[in-house]
Design a protein around this motif. Structure first.
Motif, short mmCIF file in Angstrom:
data_model
loop_
_atom_site.label_atom_id
_atom_site.label_comp_id
_atom_site.label_asym_id
_atom_site.label_seq_id
_atom_site.Cartn_x
_atom_site.Cartn_y
_atom_site.Cartn_z
N GLY A 270 0.77 -1.23 0.00
CA GLY A 270 0.00 0.00 0.00
C GLY A 270 0.81 1.28 0.00
N TYR B 210 1.67 2.47 4.78
CA TYR B 210 2.08 1.85 6.03
C TYR B 210 3.55 1.47 5.98
CZ TYR B 210 -2.93 1.48 6.53
OH TYR B 210 -4.25 1.76 6.61
N GLU C 111 -3.20 -4.37 6.92
CA GLU C 111 -3.78 -3.30 6.11
C GLU C 111 -2.81 -2.95 5.02
OE1 GLU C 111 -4.82 -0.07 8.65
OE2 GLU C 111 -6.55 -1.12 9.45
N GLY C 112 -3.34 -2.35 3.95
CA GLY C 112 -2.50 -1.92 2.85
C GLY C 112 -2.89 -2.59 1.54
N GLU C 113 -3.42 -3.80 1.64
CA GLU C 113 -3.86 -4.49 0.43
C GLU C 113 -5.17 -3.85 -0.04
OE1 GLU C 113 -3.99 -8.72 0.86
OE2 GLU C 113 -2.12 -8.76 1.97
N PRO C 114 -5.47 -3.96 -1.32
CA PRO C 114 -6.73 -3.39 -1.82
C PRO C 114 -7.91 -3.88 -0.98
CG PRO C 114 -5.38 -4.16 -3.64
CD PRO C 114 -4.69 -4.61 -2.38
N THR D 159 -8.58 -2.97 2.17
CA THR D 159 -8.35 -3.03 3.62
C THR D 159 -8.32 -1.67 4.29
OG1 THR D 159 -5.94 -2.98 3.39
CG2 THR D 159 -7.00 -5.16 3.39
N MET D 160 -8.54 -0.60 3.55
CA MET D 160 -8.47 0.74 4.13
C MET D 160 -9.49 0.89 5.27
SD MET D 160 -6.86 3.50 3.73
CE MET D 160 -6.83 5.25 3.57
#
Length: 75
Positions: free
Chosen positions: A51, A54, A67-70, A72-73
């Motif tokens: 992402g 992070y 978090e950071g993967e499409p 997961t925001m």
């Protein structure tokens, strides 16, 4: 041991005067794995957290979700 190899401008962060809730961070420096030549936990080379926002380090011993993967925001 956790460490980094290489040099990258603006790859490290510090908080010399954190609020009381984060007092344990005083005197420590965090390194983003992405811009470094390598980040290591022991002998294992870590992957930077996806992402770009992070600064997390992903290694076999760390358990997600991360978090950071499409999609997961805001988790």
């Amino acid at each position: 041991m956790i460490g980094t190899r290489g040099w990258a401008e603006r790859a490290a962060r510090a908080c010399p005067a954190p609020t009381a809730a984060f007092a344990a961070l005083a005197g420590h420096v965090a390194f983003h794995a992405g811009p470094m030549d390598g980040g290591f936990v022991g002998e294992e080379r870590v992957a930077p957290q996806l992402g770009g926002f992070y600064g997390g380090w992903i290694a076999r011993r760390f358990v997600g979700p991360f978090e950071g993967e499409p999609g997961t925001m805001g988790r």
